[in-house]
Write an enzyme that holds these catalytic residues in place. Structure first.
Site, PDB file in Angstrom:
ATOM      1  CD  GLU A   1      14.650   8.687   2.790  1.00 13.22           C
ATOM      2  OE1 GLU A   1      15.701   8.980   2.200  1.00 13.22           O
ATOM      3  OE2 GLU A   1      13.580   9.281   2.600  1.00 13.22           O
TER       4      GLU A   1
ATOM      5  CD  GLU B   1      14.797  11.257  -1.723  1.00 10.14           C
ATOM      6  OE1 GLU B   1      13.792  10.542  -1.526  1.00 10.14           O
ATOM      7  OE2 GLU B   1      14.747  12.489  -1.799  1.00 10.14           O
TER       8      GLU B   1
ATOM      9  CG  ASN C   1       3.289  10.451   8.640  1.00 10.28           C
ATOM     10  OD1 ASN C   1       3.110   9.822   7.593  1.00 10.28           O
ATOM     11  ND2 ASN C   1       2.290  10.842   9.407  1.00 10.28           N
ATOM     12  CB  ILE C   2       4.474  10.803   3.942  1.00  8.84           C
ATOM     13  CG1 ILE C   2       4.077   9.341   3.770  1.00  8.84           C
ATOM     14  CG2 ILE C   2       4.763  11.449   2.586  1.00  8.84           C
ATOM     15  CD1 ILE C   2       2.782   9.147   2.964  1.00  8.84           C
ATOM     16  N   GLY C   3       7.013  12.994   4.620  1.00  2.72           N
ATOM     17  CA  GLY C   3       7.284  14.417   4.787  1.00  2.72           C
ATOM     18  C   GLY C   3       7.884  14.798   6.134  1.00  2.72           C
ATOM     19  CB  SER C   4       8.830  12.937   9.161  1.00  2.00           C
ATOM     20  OG  SER C   4       9.477  11.817   8.594  1.00  2.00           O
TER      21      SER C   4
ATOM     22  CD  GLN D   1       3.536  -1.093   0.481  1.00  2.00           C
ATOM     23  OE1 GLN D   1       4.655  -1.297   0.946  1.00  2.00           O
ATOM     24  NE2 GLN D   1       3.009   0.126   0.452  1.00  2.00           N
TER      25      GLN D   1
ATOM     26  CE  LYS E   1      10.722   8.753   5.568  1.00  2.00           C
ATOM     27  NZ  LYS E   1       9.559   9.653   5.737  1.00  2.00           N
TER      28      LYS E   1
ATOM     29  CE1 TYR F   1      -0.560   7.656  -1.796  1.00  2.00           C
ATOM     30  CE2 TYR F   1       1.513   8.014  -2.945  1.00  2.00           C
ATOM     31  CZ  TYR F   1       0.802   7.913  -1.760  1.00  2.00           C
ATOM     32  OH  TYR F   1       1.433   8.054  -0.555  1.00  2.00           O
TER      33      TYR F   1
HETATM   34  N1  DCP Z   1       5.188   4.663   0.697  1.00  2.00           N
HETATM   35  C1  DCP Z   1       4.291   3.615   0.669  1.00  2.00           C
HETATM   36  N2  DCP Z   1       4.631   2.414   1.210  1.00  2.00           N
HETATM   37  C2  DCP Z   1       5.833   2.241   1.818  1.00  2.00           C
HETATM   38  C3  DCP Z   1       6.744   3.304   1.901  1.00  2.00           C
HETATM   39  C4  DCP Z   1       6.382   4.521   1.338  1.00  2.00           C
HETATM   40  O1  DCP Z   1       3.190   3.772   0.127  1.00  2.00           O
HETATM   41  N3  DCP Z   1       6.131   1.045   2.325  1.00  2.00           N
HETATM   42  C5  DCP Z   1       4.862   5.925  -0.010  1.00  2.00           C
HETATM   43  C6  DCP Z   1       4.447   7.070   0.852  1.00  2.00           C
HETATM   44  C7  DCP Z   1       4.955   8.272   0.101  1.00  2.00           C
HETATM   45  C8  DCP Z   1       6.174   7.770  -0.653  1.00  2.00           C
HETATM   46  O2  DCP Z   1       6.033   6.344  -0.697  1.00  2.00           O
HETATM   47  O3  DCP Z   1       3.996   8.732  -0.837  1.00  2.00           O
HETATM   48  C9  DCP Z   1       7.500   8.127  -0.013  1.00  2.00           C
HETATM   49  O4  DCP Z   1       7.337   8.042   1.373  1.00  2.00           O
HETATM   50  P1  DCP Z   1       8.529   8.109   2.427  1.00  2.00           P
HETATM   51  O5  DCP Z   1       7.942   8.539   3.720  1.00  2.00           O
HETATM   52  O6  DCP Z   1       9.265   6.825   2.406  1.00  2.00           O
HETATM   53  O7  DCP Z   1       9.517   9.202   1.812  1.00  2.00           O
HETATM   54  P2  DCP Z   1       9.458  10.815   1.867  1.00  2.00           P
HETATM   55  O8  DCP Z   1      10.241  11.291   0.674  1.00  2.00           O
HETATM   56  O9  DCP Z   1       8.056  11.292   1.995  1.00  2.00           O
HETATM   57  O10 DCP Z   1      10.241  11.099   3.189  1.00  2.00           O
HETATM   58  P3  DCP Z   1      10.770  12.481   3.801  1.00  2.00           P
HETATM   59  O11 DCP Z   1       9.902  13.594   3.277  1.00  2.00           O
HETATM   60  O12 DCP Z   1      10.647  12.251   5.276  1.00  2.00           O
HETATM   61  O13 DCP Z   1      12.198  12.619   3.359  1.00  2.00           O
END
Ligand code: DCP
Length: 230
Positions: free
Chosen positions: A103, A51, A28-31, A80, A33, A69
């Site tokens: 990632e 990243e 998930n977002i914020g997991s 997308q 990675k 957003y």
């Molecule tokens: N996102 C999206 N569509 C995708 C991939 C990601 O809308 N196909 C969005 C969701 C987040 C942002 O992009 O707002 C980054 O999401 P990720 O989960 O890919 O990256 P993070 O930096 O949140 O991961 P982590 O905190 O696990 O390192």
């Protein structure tokens, strides 16, 4: 020991022209990675592709993540479609090392994010159909190597707190319900296997643990990723 093993893997690679062992890091977002990938920086001869979100935040000065957003109906398709391109670029980027860690992947984009946007009508059925056709075309015509998926499994409430704490400006409007839905879509894809194709075996890690304890959990994956006894 790690250097020796990697060195022997390299010689095997050049002898047999073996492709790198390719790992997608999903969750998930914020997991965590990025943190997970950074853990592997200590090992030599691993290619880390981290990243992708930084590319989405700055395409020729445009912040596509922010646009998406702020006005999802208008920008989700553009966003997308660019995510797919950056992912395809990462999938196709050659690595001269025995291991390649990425990632995310084209698969989480399609099965989690695009799937969500289709179900809640952020994407018009026509927009969804075009993204889906691109995905199918790529799957059938372009080789995408995948040897292992590391699933950083989390609880929605925990990642929601992390997202609030890290305060990435674009994500301030993200509600808990969106994180819960993304969690279900990751589970459906990687645990419940609702899609016919899951491109590789899945290693599930407990990514609810906080930073002080997570290193031990990350270590559990080292032998599978580096393919050596650790
Ligand atoms: N996102 C999206 N569509 C995708 C991939 C990601 O809308 N196909 C969005 C969701 C987040 C942002 O992009 O707002 C980054 O999401 P990720 O989960 O890919 O990256 P993070 O930096 O949140 O991961 P982590 O905190 O696990 O390192």
């Amino acid at each position: 020991l790690s250097h020796l093993t990697v060195a022997s893997n390299i010689s095997k690679m050049s002898a047999n022209n073996v492709k790198p062992f390719t790992v997608f890091v999903e969750g998930n977002i914020g997991s965590g990675k990025t943190t997970f990938l950074e853990h592997f920086r200590q090992f030599e001869d691993i290619t880390l592709l981290t990243e992708p979100v930084e590319m989405w935040r700055d395409l020729k000065g445009c912040n596509l993540l922010e646009l998406m957003y702020k006005d999802p109906e208008k920008w989700a398709m553009t966003f997308q479609s660019y995510v797919s391109l950056t992912m395809l670029d990462m999938h196709r980027r050659p690595a001269s090392t025995p291991v390649k860690l990425m990632e995310r992947s084209l698969f989480s984009a399609r099965y989690c994010f695009v799937e969500h946007m289709m179900r809640n009508n952020t994407l018009h059925p026509a927009q969804f159909a075009v993204l889906d056709e691109w995905f199918r075309f790529i799957q059938h015509n372009i080789p995408i190597d995948a040897d292992l998926i590391v699933y950083l499994k989390t609880s929605p409430s925990i990642v929601y707190q992390r997202i609030k704490k890290r305060a990435r400006s674009e994500e301030q409007c993200v509600p808990l319900s969106y994180i819960e839905e993304l969690h279900r879509l990751h589970e459906d894809w990687l645990i419940n296997r609702i899609h016919a194709e899951c491109p590789a075996p899945v290693l599930v890690l407990d990514a609810d643990l906080d930073l002080s304890q997570i290193t031990d959990e990350y270590k559990r994956s080292e032998h599978q990723i580096l393919r050596k006894a650790v």
